[in-house]
Scaffold this motif. Structure first.
Motif, PDB file in Angstrom:
ATOM      1  N   VAL A   5      -8.370   2.492  -4.692  1.00 12.31           N
ATOM      2  CA  VAL A   5      -7.830   1.767  -3.547  1.00 12.31           C
ATOM      3  C   VAL A   5      -8.393   0.351  -3.512  1.00 12.31           C
ATOM      4  O   VAL A   5      -7.660  -0.620  -3.295  1.00 12.31           O
ATOM      5  CB  VAL A   5      -8.128   2.516  -2.224  1.00 12.31           C
ATOM      6  CG1 VAL A   5      -7.757   1.676  -1.023  1.00 12.31           C
ATOM      7  CG2 VAL A   5      -7.401   3.850  -2.195  1.00 12.31           C
ATOM      8  N   GLN A   6      -9.680   0.213  -3.761  1.00 18.29           N
ATOM      9  CA  GLN A   6     -10.327  -1.104  -3.771  1.00 18.29           C
ATOM     10  C   GLN A   6      -9.748  -1.996  -4.870  1.00 18.29           C
ATOM     11  O   GLN A   6      -9.457  -3.161  -4.636  1.00 18.29           O
ATOM     12  CB  GLN A   6     -11.837  -0.950  -3.956  1.00 18.29           C
ATOM     13  CG  GLN A   6     -12.597  -2.257  -4.008  1.00 18.29           C
ATOM     14  CD  GLN A   6     -12.678  -2.947  -2.672  1.00 18.29           C
ATOM     15  OE1 GLN A   6     -12.601  -2.306  -1.642  1.00 18.29           O
ATOM     16  NE2 GLN A   6     -12.834  -4.248  -2.691  1.00 18.29           N
ATOM     17  N   ARG A   7      -9.584  -1.447  -6.069  1.00 20.48           N
ATOM     18  CA  ARG A   7      -9.027  -2.237  -7.186  1.00 20.48           C
ATOM     19  C   ARG A   7      -7.582  -2.627  -6.924  1.00 20.48           C
ATOM     20  O   ARG A   7      -7.162  -3.738  -7.232  1.00 20.48           O
ATOM     21  CB  ARG A   7      -9.139  -1.456  -8.491  1.00 20.48           C
ATOM     22  CG  ARG A   7     -10.549  -1.353  -9.023  1.00 20.48           C
ATOM     23  CD  ARG A   7     -10.585  -0.814 -10.438  1.00 20.48           C
ATOM     24  NE  ARG A   7      -9.840   0.423 -10.614  1.00 20.48           N
ATOM     25  CZ  ARG A   7     -10.340   1.650 -10.489  1.00 20.48           C
ATOM     26  NH1 ARG A   7     -11.605   1.804 -10.170  1.00 20.48           N
ATOM     27  NH2 ARG A   7      -9.582   2.708 -10.675  1.00 20.48           N
ATOM     28  N   THR A   8      -6.803  -1.711  -6.359  1.00 17.47           N
ATOM     29  CA  THR A   8      -5.415  -2.011  -6.032  1.00 17.47           C
ATOM     30  C   THR A   8      -5.334  -3.103  -4.973  1.00 17.47           C
ATOM     31  O   THR A   8      -4.543  -4.033  -5.090  1.00 17.47           O
ATOM     32  CB  THR A   8      -4.688  -0.746  -5.543  1.00 17.47           C
ATOM     33  OG1 THR A   8      -4.786   0.266  -6.543  1.00 17.47           O
ATOM     34  CG2 THR A   8      -3.235  -1.028  -5.244  1.00 17.47           C
ATOM     35  N   ALA A   9      -6.169  -2.993  -3.953  1.00 19.18           N
ATOM     36  CA  ALA A   9      -6.188  -4.006  -2.899  1.00 19.18           C
ATOM     37  C   ALA A   9      -6.609  -5.359  -3.461  1.00 19.18           C
ATOM     38  O   ALA A   9      -6.034  -6.399  -3.102  1.00 19.18           O
ATOM     39  CB  ALA A   9      -7.128  -3.583  -1.773  1.00 19.18           C
ATOM     40  N   GLN A  10      -7.578  -5.367  -4.350  1.00 22.50           N
ATOM     41  CA  GLN A  10      -8.029  -6.621  -4.968  1.00 22.50           C
ATOM     42  C   GLN A  10      -6.916  -7.233  -5.813  1.00 22.50           C
ATOM     43  O   GLN A  10      -6.722  -8.439  -5.809  1.00 22.50           O
ATOM     44  CB  GLN A  10      -9.276  -6.386  -5.820  1.00 22.50           C
ATOM     45  CG  GLN A  10      -9.889  -7.655  -6.356  1.00 22.50           C
ATOM     46  CD  GLN A  10     -10.413  -8.550  -5.248  1.00 22.50           C
ATOM     47  OE1 GLN A  10     -11.028  -8.074  -4.308  1.00 22.50           O
ATOM     48  NE2 GLN A  10     -10.165  -9.832  -5.360  1.00 22.50           N
ATOM     49  N   ALA A  51      -4.190  -5.118   2.386  1.00 23.08           N
ATOM     50  CA  ALA A  51      -4.860  -5.246   1.101  1.00 23.08           C
ATOM     51  C   ALA A  51      -5.963  -6.303   1.155  1.00 23.08           C
ATOM     52  O   ALA A  51      -7.056  -6.104   0.610  1.00 23.08           O
ATOM     53  CB  ALA A  51      -3.866  -5.614   0.006  1.00 23.08           C
ATOM     54  N   ARG A  52      -5.711  -7.414   1.826  1.00 21.54           N
ATOM     55  CA  ARG A  52      -6.734  -8.458   1.956  1.00 21.54           C
ATOM     56  C   ARG A  52      -7.926  -7.930   2.748  1.00 21.54           C
ATOM     57  O   ARG A  52      -9.069  -8.243   2.440  1.00 21.54           O
ATOM     58  CB  ARG A  52      -6.153  -9.691   2.619  1.00 21.54           C
ATOM     59  CG  ARG A  52      -5.122 -10.367   1.712  1.00 21.54           C
ATOM     60  CD  ARG A  52      -4.827 -11.722   2.118  1.00 21.54           C
ATOM     61  NE  ARG A  52      -6.015 -12.516   1.838  1.00 21.54           N
ATOM     62  CZ  ARG A  52      -6.143 -13.757   2.217  1.00 21.54           C
ATOM     63  NH1 ARG A  52      -5.198 -14.346   2.852  1.00 21.54           N
ATOM     64  NH2 ARG A  52      -7.257 -14.423   1.963  1.00 21.54           N
ATOM     65  N   PHE A  53      -7.672  -7.131   3.778  1.00 15.08           N
ATOM     66  CA  PHE A  53      -8.742  -6.547   4.581  1.00 15.08           C
ATOM     67  C   PHE A  53      -9.596  -5.603   3.734  1.00 15.08           C
ATOM     68  O   PHE A  53     -10.815  -5.655   3.765  1.00 15.08           O
ATOM     69  CB  PHE A  53      -8.155  -5.811   5.792  1.00 15.08           C
ATOM     70  CG  PHE A  53      -9.177  -5.126   6.636  1.00 15.08           C
ATOM     71  CD1 PHE A  53     -10.008  -5.858   7.470  1.00 15.08           C
ATOM     72  CD2 PHE A  53      -9.345  -3.754   6.583  1.00 15.08           C
ATOM     73  CE1 PHE A  53     -10.959  -5.231   8.253  1.00 15.08           C
ATOM     74  CE2 PHE A  53     -10.297  -3.114   7.354  1.00 15.08           C
ATOM     75  CZ  PHE A  53     -11.104  -3.869   8.188  1.00 15.08           C
ATOM     76  N   ILE A  54      -8.926  -4.744   2.949  1.00 11.94           N
ATOM     77  CA  ILE A  54      -9.652  -3.794   2.112  1.00 11.94           C
ATOM     78  C   ILE A  54     -10.403  -4.527   1.007  1.00 11.94           C
ATOM     79  O   ILE A  54     -11.538  -4.184   0.679  1.00 11.94           O
ATOM     80  CB  ILE A  54      -8.677  -2.753   1.519  1.00 11.94           C
ATOM     81  CG1 ILE A  54      -8.145  -1.855   2.636  1.00 11.94           C
ATOM     82  CG2 ILE A  54      -9.363  -1.918   0.443  1.00 11.94           C
ATOM     83  CD1 ILE A  54      -7.034  -0.932   2.199  1.00 11.94           C
ATOM     84  N   ALA A  55      -9.777  -5.554   0.417  1.00 14.10           N
ATOM     85  CA  ALA A  55     -10.401  -6.272  -0.698  1.00 14.10           C
ATOM     86  C   ALA A  55     -11.644  -7.028  -0.257  1.00 14.10           C
ATOM     87  O   ALA A  55     -12.596  -7.166  -1.017  1.00 14.10           O
ATOM     88  CB  ALA A  55      -9.405  -7.244  -1.317  1.00 14.10           C
ATOM     89  N   ASN A  56     -11.634  -7.516   0.952  1.00  9.30           N
ATOM     90  CA  ASN A  56     -12.779  -8.263   1.452  1.00  9.30           C
ATOM     91  C   ASN A  56     -13.731  -7.330   2.145  1.00  9.30           C
ATOM     92  O   ASN A  56     -14.856  -7.473   2.270  1.00  9.30           O
ATOM     93  CB  ASN A  56     -12.335  -9.369   2.398  1.00  9.30           C
ATOM     94  CG  ASN A  56     -11.533 -10.419   1.666  1.00  9.30           C
ATOM     95  OD1 ASN A  56     -11.765 -10.713   0.514  1.00  9.30           O
ATOM     96  ND2 ASN A  56     -10.557 -10.984   2.353  1.00  9.30           N
TER      97      ASN A  56
END
Length: 56
Positions: A5-10, A51-56
């Protein structure tokens, strides 16, 4: 699973930056119009925000 999930969001966040932040004003207007006309703005914008929220 959390790593996926983190990699996808990034990846979504990186794609958004490459498309939106590196585009000129005219390109941004064209992208916005295409999204609105095709109806993709409704699902795309919340996905990018999440996605920006999860990536950060």
């Amino acid at each position: 699973m959390a790593g996926l999930v983190q990699r996808t969001a990034q990846a979504i966040d990186d794609m958004w930056h490459s498309i939106w932040h590196e585009s000129g004003r005219t390109e941004k207007i064209v992208i916005a119009i295409v999204l609105l006309v095709t109806g993709l703005a409704i699902p795309v914008i919340p996905i990018v925000w999440i996605a920006r929220f999860i990536a950060n």
